[in-house]
Scaffold this motif. Structure first.
Motif, PDB file in Angstrom:
ATOM      1  N   UNK A  89       4.445  -1.565 -11.498  1.00 33.10           N
ATOM      2  CA  UNK A  89       3.613  -1.737 -10.186  1.00 33.10           C
ATOM      3  C   UNK A  89       3.001  -3.054  -9.839  1.00 33.10           C
ATOM      4  N   UNK A  90       3.679  -3.603  -9.093  1.00 35.01           N
ATOM      5  CA  UNK A  90       3.354  -5.290  -8.378  1.00 35.01           C
ATOM      6  C   UNK A  90       2.000  -5.305  -8.214  1.00 35.01           C
ATOM      7  N   UNK A  91       1.420  -3.934  -7.751  1.00 36.26           N
ATOM      8  CA  UNK A  91      -0.332  -4.257  -7.276  1.00 36.26           C
ATOM      9  C   UNK A  91      -0.816  -4.444  -8.464  1.00 36.26           C
ATOM     10  N   UNK A  92      -0.769  -3.531  -9.515  1.00 33.98           N
ATOM     11  CA  UNK A  92      -1.384  -3.640 -10.645  1.00 33.98           C
ATOM     12  C   UNK A  92      -1.301  -4.909 -11.472  1.00 33.98           C
ATOM     13  N   UNK A  93      -0.112  -5.313 -11.526  1.00 34.20           N
ATOM     14  CA  UNK A  93       0.268  -6.678 -12.245  1.00 34.20           C
ATOM     15  C   UNK A  93      -0.283  -7.857 -11.340  1.00 34.20           C
ATOM     16  N   UNK A  94      -0.340  -7.797 -10.213  1.00 39.29           N
ATOM     17  CA  UNK A  94      -1.071  -8.774  -9.401  1.00 39.29           C
ATOM     18  C   UNK A  94      -2.523  -8.662  -9.915  1.00 39.29           C
ATOM     19  N   UNK A  95      -3.142  -7.492  -9.605  1.00 40.12           N
ATOM     20  CA  UNK A  95      -4.622  -7.178 -10.048  1.00 40.12           C
ATOM     21  C   UNK A  95      -4.964  -7.920 -11.286  1.00 40.12           C
ATOM     22  N   UNK A  96      -4.135  -7.586 -12.470  1.00 41.96           N
ATOM     23  CA  UNK A  96      -4.158  -8.021 -13.683  1.00 41.96           C
ATOM     24  C   UNK A  96      -4.195  -9.606 -13.924  1.00 41.96           C
ATOM     25  N   UNK A  97      -3.317 -10.054 -13.137  1.00 42.46           N
ATOM     26  CA  UNK A  97      -2.983 -11.522 -13.220  1.00 42.46           C
ATOM     27  C   UNK A  97      -3.778 -12.328 -12.369  1.00 42.46           C
ATOM     28  N   UNK A  98      -4.117 -12.085 -11.164  1.00 44.01           N
ATOM     29  CA  UNK A  98      -4.995 -12.858 -10.355  1.00 44.01           C
ATOM     30  C   UNK A  98      -6.572 -12.290 -10.099  1.00 44.01           C
ATOM     31  N   UNK A  99      -6.903 -11.048 -10.435  1.00 43.54           N
ATOM     32  CA  UNK A  99      -8.063 -10.473 -10.238  1.00 43.54           C
ATOM     33  C   UNK A  99      -8.474 -10.185  -9.019  1.00 43.54           C
TER      34      UNK A  99
ATOM     35  N   UNK B  84       2.987 -24.587 -12.345  1.00 44.58           N
ATOM     36  CA  UNK B  84       1.871 -23.969 -12.390  1.00 44.58           C
ATOM     37  C   UNK B  84       1.717 -22.598 -11.414  1.00 44.58           C
ATOM     38  N   UNK B  85       2.560 -22.343 -10.800  1.00 44.03           N
ATOM     39  CA  UNK B  85       2.506 -21.295  -9.795  1.00 44.03           C
ATOM     40  C   UNK B  85       2.910 -19.976 -10.204  1.00 44.03           C
ATOM     41  N   UNK B  86       3.521 -20.088 -11.443  1.00 46.10           N
ATOM     42  CA  UNK B  86       4.356 -18.836 -11.986  1.00 46.10           C
ATOM     43  C   UNK B  86       3.542 -18.292 -13.119  1.00 46.10           C
ATOM     44  N   UNK B  87       3.509 -17.022 -13.220  1.00 44.44           N
ATOM     45  CA  UNK B  87       3.266 -16.125 -14.351  1.00 44.44           C
ATOM     46  C   UNK B  87       4.443 -15.078 -14.783  1.00 44.44           C
ATOM     47  N   UNK B  88       4.636 -15.184 -15.927  1.00 39.50           N
ATOM     48  CA  UNK B  88       5.693 -14.568 -16.337  1.00 39.50           C
ATOM     49  C   UNK B  88       5.164 -13.009 -16.868  1.00 39.50           C
ATOM     50  N   UNK B  89       5.915 -12.242 -16.607  1.00 37.86           N
ATOM     51  CA  UNK B  89       5.860 -10.742 -17.293  1.00 37.86           C
ATOM     52  C   UNK B  89       7.238 -10.472 -18.066  1.00 37.86           C
ATOM     53  N   UNK B  90       6.969 -10.654 -19.265  1.00 39.34           N
ATOM     54  CA  UNK B  90       8.490 -10.387 -20.282  1.00 39.34           C
ATOM     55  C   UNK B  90       8.686  -9.077 -20.354  1.00 39.34           C
ATOM     56  N   UNK B  91       9.735  -8.567 -19.682  1.00 37.05           N
ATOM     57  CA  UNK B  91      10.167  -7.101 -19.642  1.00 37.05           C
ATOM     58  C   UNK B  91      10.972  -6.759 -20.796  1.00 37.05           C
ATOM     59  N   UNK B  92      12.035  -7.790 -21.299  1.00 37.12           N
ATOM     60  CA  UNK B  92      12.823  -7.808 -22.437  1.00 37.12           C
ATOM     61  C   UNK B  92      12.925  -8.894 -23.013  1.00 37.12           C
ATOM     62  N   UNK B  93      13.246  -8.940 -24.392  1.00 37.35           N
ATOM     63  CA  UNK B  93      13.199 -10.041 -25.112  1.00 37.35           C
ATOM     64  C   UNK B  93      14.377  -9.903 -26.195  1.00 37.35           C
ATOM     65  N   UNK B  94      15.248 -10.937 -26.386  1.00 35.50           N
ATOM     66  CA  UNK B  94      16.384 -10.907 -27.206  1.00 35.50           C
ATOM     67  C   UNK B  94      17.600 -10.232 -27.004  1.00 35.50           C
ATOM     68  N   UNK B  95      18.510 -10.119 -28.220  1.00 31.64           N
ATOM     69  CA  UNK B  95      19.796  -9.494 -27.558  1.00 31.64           C
ATOM     70  C   UNK B  95      20.084  -8.220 -28.125  1.00 31.64           C
ATOM     71  N   UNK B  96      18.952  -7.356 -28.520  1.00 34.62           N
ATOM     72  CA  UNK B  96      19.279  -6.082 -29.128  1.00 34.62           C
ATOM     73  C   UNK B  96      19.566  -5.016 -27.848  1.00 34.62           C
ATOM     74  N   UNK B  97      19.101  -5.573 -26.569  1.00 37.05           N
ATOM     75  CA  UNK B  97      19.695  -4.460 -25.529  1.00 37.05           C
ATOM     76  C   UNK B  97      20.583  -5.141 -24.560  1.00 37.05           C
TER      77      UNK B  97
ATOM     78  N   UNK C  92       0.668  -0.998   0.057  1.00 37.60           N
ATOM     79  CA  UNK C  92      -0.015   0.073  -0.010  1.00 37.60           C
ATOM     80  C   UNK C  92       0.754   1.157   0.244  1.00 37.60           C
ATOM     81  N   UNK C  93       1.940   1.064   0.538  1.00 36.58           N
ATOM     82  CA  UNK C  93       2.916   2.186   0.497  1.00 36.58           C
ATOM     83  C   UNK C  93       3.936   2.437  -0.536  1.00 36.58           C
ATOM     84  N   UNK C  94       4.505   1.059  -0.733  1.00 33.24           N
ATOM     85  CA  UNK C  94       5.489   0.951  -1.695  1.00 33.24           C
ATOM     86  C   UNK C  94       5.180  -0.114  -2.892  1.00 33.24           C
ATOM     87  N   UNK C  95       4.526   0.347  -3.653  1.00 30.35           N
ATOM     88  CA  UNK C  95       4.044  -0.824  -4.775  1.00 30.35           C
ATOM     89  C   UNK C  95       4.862  -0.781  -6.049  1.00 30.35           C
ATOM     90  N   UNK C  96       5.832  -0.114  -5.947  1.00 27.70           N
ATOM     91  CA  UNK C  96       6.571   0.000  -7.317  1.00 27.70           C
ATOM     92  C   UNK C  96       8.034  -0.771  -6.991  1.00 27.70           C
TER      93      UNK C  96
END
Length: 222
Positions: free
Chosen positions: A178-188, A155-168, A87-91
């Protein structure tokens, strides 16, 4: 006088915001050159033969954790229960750099589910192996950045792909989620405060190698 009061108020607000930040790891308290599981962390898995080829180093002026993997999977985790209030530090903010990506790694397929850099937030639920809720922020070899993928291997893991490939690859990158927003999106639902944070690397499924670095990891106020 009014201007002085305003400046002091801004300073107080800045200090309060800074004080709310929670540093999970900046590696500065670790001994330079230390190899294996860092102090204050523990092995994060009970399967396979993890090598924990991890070393505390200096890289481009940063104190970092250097991870390597050769046909194996290694994870470490840290208990953050009671330390992080979403609630205080969601980022969640972290810095990382990928050097070598697992050949043909792809989180969307069980047979190729390897990544050079993985950062997991864990909400443990008994029994942990089948009921925990885990969000994994990953640097994948193939899956497009921005993808949200349910792991076929765990089965317990859901990935959020931040980067892909070798370009960077080879560049230090700072990420924020924002972990809270990601959790809400994934777990409702609204998340409880997390129990663990985990850093990992693997290249076992692709029978290849991987290499990456992690810098500071912290939770921030919005």
């Amino acid at each position: 006088m009014t201007r002085l009061v305003a400046v002091m108020l801004l300073l107080v607000l800045a200090v309060a915001a800074w004080a709310a930040d929670v540093v999970i790891a900046d590696w500065k308290s670790q001994k330079l050159g230390a190899h294996g599981i860092p102090d204050g962390w523990q092995g994060g898995q009970t399967w396979g033969l993890p090598q924990h080829d991890m070393t505390i180093e200096e890289n481009e002026g940063l104190r970092v954790l250097h991870l390597k993997s050769k046909i194996e999977s290694s994870a470490i985790r840290r208990d953050i229960r009671g330390r992080v209030n979403l609630k205080e530090t969601p980022i969640l903010e972290w810095t990382w750099k990928a050097i070598t990506l697992p050949k043909n790694g792809d989180c969307r397929k069980k047979a190729t589910d390897d990544q050079a850099a993985q950062l997991y937030i864990v909400w443990p639920r008994f029994p942990e192996a089948v009921r925990s809720q885990i969000i994994g922020y990953i640097w994948d070899s193939t899956a497009p950045a921005g993808s949200i993928v349910k792991s076929e291997k765990t089965s317990t893991v859901t990935y959020v792909v931040m980067r892909s490939g070798t370009a960077e690859a080879g560049k230090w990158i700072t990420e924020r989620r924002n972990v809270v927003e990601d959790y809400q999106k994934i777990y409702g639902a609204q998340p409880d405060n997390p129990g663990y944070i985990s850093v990992a690397i693997d290249s076992d499924d692709t029978v290849s190698s991987a290499e990456s670095f992690f810098g500071a990891i912290r939770f921030l106020s919005p």
